[in-house]
Design a protein around this motif. Structure first.
Motif, PDB file in Angstrom:
ATOM      1  N   LYS A  77      75.555 -32.017  15.627  1.00  0.00           N
ATOM      2  CA  LYS A  77      74.113 -31.936  15.774  1.00  0.00           C
ATOM      3  C   LYS A  77      73.468 -32.131  14.410  1.00  0.00           C
ATOM      4  CE  LYS A  77      73.685 -26.928  15.400  1.00  0.00           C
ATOM      5  NZ  LYS A  77      73.124 -25.737  16.006  1.00  0.00           N
ATOM      6  N   ILE A  78      72.208 -32.441  14.417  1.00  0.00           N
ATOM      7  CA  ILE A  78      71.479 -32.708  13.182  1.00  0.00           C
ATOM      8  C   ILE A  78      70.345 -31.705  13.053  1.00  0.00           C
ATOM      9  CG2 ILE A  78      70.004 -34.353  11.990  1.00  0.00           C
ATOM     10  CD1 ILE A  78      71.526 -36.567  13.349  1.00  0.00           C
ATOM     11  N   GLU A  79      70.219 -31.146  11.854  1.00  0.00           N
ATOM     12  CA  GLU A  79      69.098 -30.261  11.552  1.00  0.00           C
ATOM     13  C   GLU A  79      68.440 -30.767  10.275  1.00  0.00           C
ATOM     14  OE1 GLU A  79      70.122 -26.142  11.368  1.00  0.00           O
ATOM     15  OE2 GLU A  79      71.273 -26.236  13.217  1.00  0.00           O
ATOM     16  N   ILE A  80      67.131 -30.866  10.284  1.00  0.00           N
ATOM     17  CA  ILE A  80      66.397 -31.326   9.112  1.00  0.00           C
ATOM     18  C   ILE A  80      65.920 -30.092   8.350  1.00  0.00           C
ATOM     19  CG2 ILE A  80      64.408 -32.620   8.283  1.00  0.00           C
ATOM     20  CD1 ILE A  80      64.650 -34.349  10.764  1.00  0.00           C
ATOM     21  N   SER A  81      66.309 -30.012   7.102  1.00  0.00           N
ATOM     22  CA  SER A  81      65.948 -28.850   6.287  1.00  0.00           C
ATOM     23  C   SER A  81      64.467 -28.899   5.914  1.00  0.00           C
ATOM     24  CB  SER A  81      66.799 -28.809   5.020  1.00  0.00           C
ATOM     25  OG  SER A  81      66.452 -29.887   4.186  1.00  0.00           O
TER      26      SER A  81
END
Length: 87
Positions: free
Chosen positions: A33-37
């Motif tokens: 999964k991708i999380e944008i900081s």
């Protein structure tokens, strides 16, 4: 030498390791999964500001090229002096 017959469980001792690696690869692929900081979000906002700055610079370039841009020497000198005083 000891021979255990055709159903020997340790025929390929690396087979179990290979199967475990394949299972872990399959499960890890499903969990990606991708999380944008917050930092990345700020950088995206900063890029929008850069676009506005580029437009402003283009407008200034057009004024300079057409001869419409006038520099206030007194204001420029004051800003330079304030800059060096505050350092």
């Amino acid at each position: 030498m000891k021979i255990n017959g055709p159903n020997h469980s340790n025929f390929n001792p690396y087979k179990k390791n290979i199967q475990n690696q394949q299972k872990s690869a399959e499960t890890s692929a499903k969990q990606d999964k991708i999380e944008i900081s917050d930092k990345a979000k700020q950088m995206q906002e900063h890029q929008k500001a850069q676009e506005a700055r580029k437009q402003h610079i283009e407008a200034l370039k057009q004024k300079v090229n057409s001869g419409e841009y006038q520099v206030d020497a007194k204001q420029t000198a004051e800003k330079m002096i304030n800059f060096w005083k505050n350092r």
